[in-house]
Write an enzyme that holds these catalytic residues in place. Structure first.
Site, PDB file in Angstrom:
ATOM      1  N   ASP A   8       0.877  -1.511  -0.058  1.00 27.51           N
ATOM      2  CA  ASP A   8      -0.049   0.352  -0.167  1.00 27.51           C
ATOM      3  C   ASP A   8       0.642   1.336  -0.065  1.00 27.51           C
ATOM      4  O   ASP A   8       1.852   1.315   0.554  1.00 27.51           O
ATOM      5  CB  ASP A   8      -0.973  -0.056   1.525  1.00 27.51           C
ATOM      6  CG  ASP A   8      -1.459  -1.008   0.835  1.00 27.51           C
ATOM      7  OD1 ASP A   8      -2.685  -1.690   0.030  1.00 27.51           O
ATOM      8  OD2 ASP A   8      -2.497  -1.302   2.302  1.00 27.51           O
ATOM      9  N   ASP A 129     -15.808  -3.071  -1.663  1.00 27.85           N
ATOM     10  CA  ASP A 129     -14.802  -3.126  -0.199  1.00 27.85           C
ATOM     11  C   ASP A 129     -16.324  -2.672   0.040  1.00 27.85           C
ATOM     12  O   ASP A 129     -17.139  -1.700  -0.056  1.00 27.85           O
ATOM     13  CB  ASP A 129     -14.645  -1.751  -0.626  1.00 27.85           C
ATOM     14  CG  ASP A 129     -12.584  -2.185  -1.407  1.00 27.85           C
ATOM     15  OD1 ASP A 129     -12.585  -3.105  -1.192  1.00 27.85           O
ATOM     16  OD2 ASP A 129     -12.575  -1.057  -1.753  1.00 27.85           O
TER      17      ASP A 129
END
Length: 242
Positions: A8, A129
């Site tokens: 990330d 998500d």
């Protein structure tokens, strides 16, 4: 089943967030290419990258880091985060990224997803998500009234074959993935699912693999914080899914 080690990116550095909160970022490295090379040396053939700045702002910030990884590390790389135009999809593919993950665009601009799939086929993945079964967008900062499984069905209809499914409440918490929701997503939508969020122990991977071995279309699992924190090694994870 495939293990996807995760990088990330925030401001060019490798970080991990708690439940997607940018203010709860832990920096693990300021050299993403070095981290990617280490994953390759440890046996990975794939890599999952999220441009966190892009996810929240919709504008790319970490292309230099992505370019450095693609140029120097021979992994099959998938990238998500703030990809909301065909031009951006093309930019990343031209950088050498293998697969593109569309998240917010799947909710806000399904025609973009349809056209991207028409042009690039299986190089396009959708990221779904969810929190309490409902879709969240804009780097998880905004909730919607759309059920995650309904979005999955809609994406199947426009030609998507594969999704990354993340339970936000589990992400970065090392509390275990939401296996029941992951299985339900695969069964309900007919999509191939890459599980994400909360994987904390080798037993989590064993449970996901057991579902895959029983015919559930769980294609892989994204592992981030568990590796960075030393809960288990990438080598151990790869051994579990052999």
């Amino acid at each position: 089943m495939i293990i996807y080690p995760a990088i990330d990116l925030k401001d060019g550095k490798v970080v991990r967030l708690l439940q997607g909160r940018m203010e709860d970022a832990t920096v693990y490295s300021d050299n993403p290419a070095e981290v990617a090379a280490d994953f390759k040396d440890r046996g990975s053939k794939v890599l999952h990258i999220v441009d966190l700045n892009g996810a929240f702002s919709g504008k790319p910030v970490n292309d230099e880091a992505i370019r450095d990884i693609v140029k120097n590390v021979s992994l099959k790389i998938q990238v998500g985060g703030g990809i909301r135009t065909l031009a951006r999809v093309e930019e990343l593919l031209e950088l050498g990224v293998a697969r593109i993950i569309l998240g917010t665009a799947a909710v806000r601009d399904p025609e973009l997803v349809m056209e991207a799939v028409r042009r690039y086929g299986d190089q396009i993945i959708v990221g779904i998500d969810a929190k309490d079964g409902m879709v969240a967008v804009q780097g998880w900062a905004e909730s919607t009234d759309l059920k995650a499984e309904d979005l999955g069905k809609a994406m199947k209809q426009v030609g998507v074959s594969r999704i990354v499914f993340t339970d936000i409440s589990r992400d970065g918490m090392l509390g275990g993935p939401n296996i029941a929701s992951t299985v339900s997503m695969a069964e309900t939508t007919g999509l191939k699912v890459i599980a994400s969020g909360g994987i904390s122990a080798l037993d989590d991977l064993k449970k996901l693999k057991a579902e895959a071995d029983h015919g559930i279309a769980i294609e892989g699992a994204i592992v981030g914080k568990a590796i960075y924190s030393g809960a288990f090694t990438l080598e151990e994870a790869l051994q579990v899914i052999c």
